[in-house]
Design a protein around this motif. Sequence first.
Motif, mmCIF file in Angstrom:
data_model
loop_
_atom_site.group_PDB
_atom_site.id
_atom_site.type_symbol
_atom_site.label_atom_id
_atom_site.label_comp_id
_atom_site.label_asym_id
_atom_site.label_seq_id
_atom_site.Cartn_x
_atom_site.Cartn_y
_atom_site.Cartn_z
ATOM 1 N N GLU B 38 0.869 -0.943 0.033
ATOM 2 C CA GLU B 38 0.448 -0.153 -0.209
ATOM 3 C C GLU B 38 1.151 1.386 0.333
ATOM 4 O O GLU B 38 0.686 2.061 -0.283
ATOM 5 C CB GLU B 38 -0.745 0.442 1.275
ATOM 6 N N LYS B 303 -7.062 6.089 10.272
ATOM 7 C CA LYS B 303 -7.503 5.104 9.448
ATOM 8 C C LYS B 303 -6.811 4.078 8.069
ATOM 9 O O LYS B 303 -7.288 2.844 7.312
ATOM 10 C CB LYS B 303 -8.531 6.260 8.242
ATOM 11 N N THR B 304 -5.313 4.498 8.209
ATOM 12 C CA THR B 304 -4.615 3.424 7.358
ATOM 13 C C THR B 304 -4.910 2.013 7.976
ATOM 14 O O THR B 304 -5.028 0.768 7.815
ATOM 15 C CB THR B 304 -3.166 3.861 8.135
ATOM 16 N N SER B 306 -7.259 1.045 9.449
ATOM 17 C CA SER B 306 -9.079 0.732 9.614
ATOM 18 C C SER B 306 -9.789 0.132 8.236
ATOM 19 O O SER B 306 -9.832 -0.726 7.820
ATOM 20 C CB SER B 306 -10.332 1.891 9.602
ATOM 21 N N THR B 307 -8.910 0.882 7.460
ATOM 22 C CA THR B 307 -9.030 0.386 5.152
ATOM 23 C C THR B 307 -8.314 -0.944 5.759
ATOM 24 O O THR B 307 -8.463 -1.980 4.604
ATOM 25 C CB THR B 307 -8.053 1.308 4.541
ATOM 26 N N ASP B 310 -10.359 -3.367 6.962
ATOM 27 C CA ASP B 310 -11.302 -3.876 5.590
ATOM 28 C C ASP B 310 -10.239 -4.701 4.545
ATOM 29 O O ASP B 310 -11.750 -5.512 3.901
ATOM 30 C CB ASP B 310 -12.319 -2.160 5.794
ATOM 31 N N ASP B 312 -9.139 -3.384 2.450
ATOM 32 C CA ASP B 312 -9.487 -2.376 1.247
ATOM 33 C C ASP B 312 -7.999 -1.686 0.539
ATOM 34 O O ASP B 312 -7.644 -0.764 1.200
ATOM 35 C CB ASP B 312 -10.715 -1.498 1.379
ATOM 36 N N ALA B 315 -8.499 1.957 -0.527
ATOM 37 C CA ALA B 315 -8.803 2.364 0.210
ATOM 38 C C ALA B 315 -7.266 3.032 1.450
ATOM 39 O O ALA B 315 -7.337 4.259 1.723
ATOM 40 C CB ALA B 315 -9.941 2.481 1.624
ATOM 41 N N LYS B 316 -6.448 1.814 1.702
ATOM 42 C CA LYS B 316 -5.279 2.279 2.387
ATOM 43 C C LYS B 316 -4.348 3.550 1.669
ATOM 44 O O LYS B 316 -3.835 4.347 2.447
ATOM 45 C CB LYS B 316 -4.694 0.825 3.067
ATOM 46 N N LYS B 319 -5.280 7.150 1.969
ATOM 47 C CA LYS B 319 -5.802 7.423 3.202
ATOM 48 C C LYS B 319 -4.017 7.665 3.647
ATOM 49 O O LYS B 319 -3.772 8.700 3.998
ATOM 50 C CB LYS B 319 -5.439 5.949 4.588
ATOM 51 N N SER B 348 -3.550 -5.133 4.588
ATOM 52 C CA SER B 348 -5.000 -5.794 3.910
ATOM 53 C C SER B 348 -5.458 -6.770 3.442
ATOM 54 O O SER B 348 -6.210 -7.023 3.094
ATOM 55 C CB SER B 348 -5.346 -4.149 2.456
ATOM 56 N N LYS B 351 -6.548 -8.283 6.327
ATOM 57 C CA LYS B 351 -7.308 -8.223 6.912
ATOM 58 C C LYS B 351 -7.084 -7.946 8.108
ATOM 59 O O LYS B 351 -7.967 -7.813 9.302
ATOM 60 C CB LYS B 351 -8.811 -8.444 6.395
#
Lengths: 409, 409
Positions: B38, B303-304, B306-307, B310, B312, B315-316, B319, B348, B351
């Motif tokens: 990521e 948020k790094t 949380s994504t 998830d 995702d 999304a990461k 972020k 990610s 997860k």
Amino acid sequence: MSLFPILEEISQPTPSKILFVVLDGIGGLPRQPGGPTELAAAQTPNLDALAKQSMLGLQYPVAPGIAPGSGPGHLSLFGYDPIRYQVGRGALSAIGIGAEFREGDVGVRGNFATLDAAGRVADRRAGRPSNEENVRVVGKLKAAIQEVEGARVSFYTESEHRFVVILSGAELGEKVSDTDPQKTGVEPLRAHPHDPADAASARTAAVLNALSARIREALAGEPTINGALFRGISERPKFPSMQQVYKLNPACVASYPMYKGVASLVGMRVLEVVGEEDAPEGKVKALQAHWAEHDFFYLHFKKTDSTGEDGDFDAKVHKVELFDRLLPELLALKPDVLVITGDHSTPSVLKAHSWHPVPVLLHGPYLRNDPAQRFTEDEAARGTLGTLRGTDLMPLMLAHAGKLQKFGA
Amino acid sequence: MSLFPILEEISQPTPSKILFVVLDGIGGLPRQPGGPTELAAAQTPNLDALAKQSMLGLQYPVAPGIAPGSGPGHLSLFGYDPIRYQVGRGALSAIGIGAEFREGDVGVRGNFATLDAAGRVADRRAGRPSNEENVRVVGKLKAAIQEVEGARVSFYTESEHRFVVILSGAELGEKVSDTDPQKTGVEPLRAHPHDPADAASARTAAVLNALSARIREALAGEPTINGALFRGISERPKFPSMQQVYKLNPACVASYPMYKGVASLVGMRVLEVVGEEDAPEGKVKALQAHWAEHDFFYLHFKKTDSTGEDGDFDAKVHKVELFDRLLPELLALKPDVLVITGDHSTPSVLKAHSWHPVPVLLHGPYLRNDPAQRFTEDEAARGTLGTLRGTDLMPLMLAHAGKLQKFGA
């Protein structure tokens, strides 16, 4: 957790010889971002050739972020966990000045101070006297005081306001509070044993309290230096020896009292070195003369640190180059294992010991391939030894020298 | 061995300022072998420029192989050996939900459960109720029970079947066994003090046993949630503060209760952050508003993680890019030392929190040259900081900020 119990079990004496070179304060920093460090700026054809046939890495003598003094830096290099094996301030000063300091003796760090008419501390450092002034006052104390409350008292100049007292000849303990109040405007503290039931430490406290009064009497006519503050009261530590833990017969080749003192603490025989100051040629001669007698040699060079402390980048570069010119004579001795590192970094831009990890070079049998081309901080960071702690070096040296058996079945 | 005794001795307050950025769960993995992580996939011109002027490395927050929770991950970053400084499950939940939880209070992790007619556990999680259902039942308990056996009782929703009980206002201990039998078909256990002579813990056990009965009465009409199981009974831990150990005046800039709670455990002042959820702009404003008041700022972005949780990847990546856009505002504050890392990896593809080491970037004075060109896992692995532990970071930051004196003479 200390490896000593394991090392004591698996170490074995062999005829192989280890040469452990400590270039004091060798790690450095660039003068500007992207520039060379002292090691990188130096012309070192012999070190370069050796680096190409060695494994390199970086070592933190104590831990990341910690700038070690010479005591903990060297203890770590000798494999002694510097957090566990601490040397009290008074003991380290006694060792550092090369005083006679035996088991059972107590070393005390003294500050010459100025006391006002009411006996309160006016200056904790007595105006930072010159070393000559210190020597004069220490001479006066030596003449006036040899024995206090049944203990022999010896005075030594350290530097400026600093002196050392060694107490001996009585049953003395070290668990005693300082008399230095660490501030002005108050009287010096009385020394107290931490535990009143500890008779040996209570005796030390009584000696120091009587000694404070005797020093004031002896210096009553002095305008500035008219009192003394004591701290770091500590016995000569009893550490396991390198003979016991590693089965080595180790020798020290160093010029300065501090390094000879720490080496003797861990059981090394201190070889005589002839020559002024760092005496590089005298050290090589001492190594050659005693090469047959020992299986481990600690070889110390001081000037890479002193020039760093002076903030003299070019002078430090020059000291590295001087070592490079000596290197062929060391290699000619054909040590089975040769390790070169430092006890800490002393970047000349910082003019002080620093926390930066120190390059380490290991030459000997059973090496992996290594991409490092020179003995520099940048190249060592790419080396296949990786990032080590100072205490890792002794087991690595012993292993490459065939002096460690398998651990466990 | 913990460095705390040494750090407490050698740390010193200075005006220099440290900004410690924690991008939660920042370390990642490629989606396929050889692909970018990521961090590597993100467009990060500001981080890239900063990385070229910084030292990089990798850090294991707890130890290789260990995927840390947020508690131990952060404690390690704050320099607290996460094996030694453990936070009980109940205390961590109380802290994590942002409950009022003072020294002397006892936090208890509760599970809503379904008990059969004979009082045996039929479902240890009461069919995993929704959070709304949890809130409804917690409301019912709050109305019915405020005090048990002389102790104040406060209920809080955590999530699904999880709730938190905080006991206060009495002399309570934490050395108490769980009531959760960890299996169905048996009755809930009775709470027992580990040592019957420990009166404070015996009182906690008595309160919990009475509370179990009171909860069953209060929920007697409920079809599913009709009982509670308790575990992780623990007091708010008393840790040495960052003020004491590091001589810092530290502040926390975070949005989520867990992180504010752990920061307050180690003595940080928790600054108010205005804004929804992760509130990145609100955090920058909080930093700016209080920049003059503190010398250490812990800045947390959630948020790094949380994504990553998830699963995702994109999304990461996004972020990370959002943080990159904020970076110039952080640099404009001119921190003397800036460190960027995470409390653990959250790839990610997994997860979940993982055990992979986390990139760390250190910017400030007294840097060695470093070949790393970007703040990515691959480049950090080439960095000259080498491979560190999470607990190494605080001493390193303090050293670069000039806040540590030499250790030993």
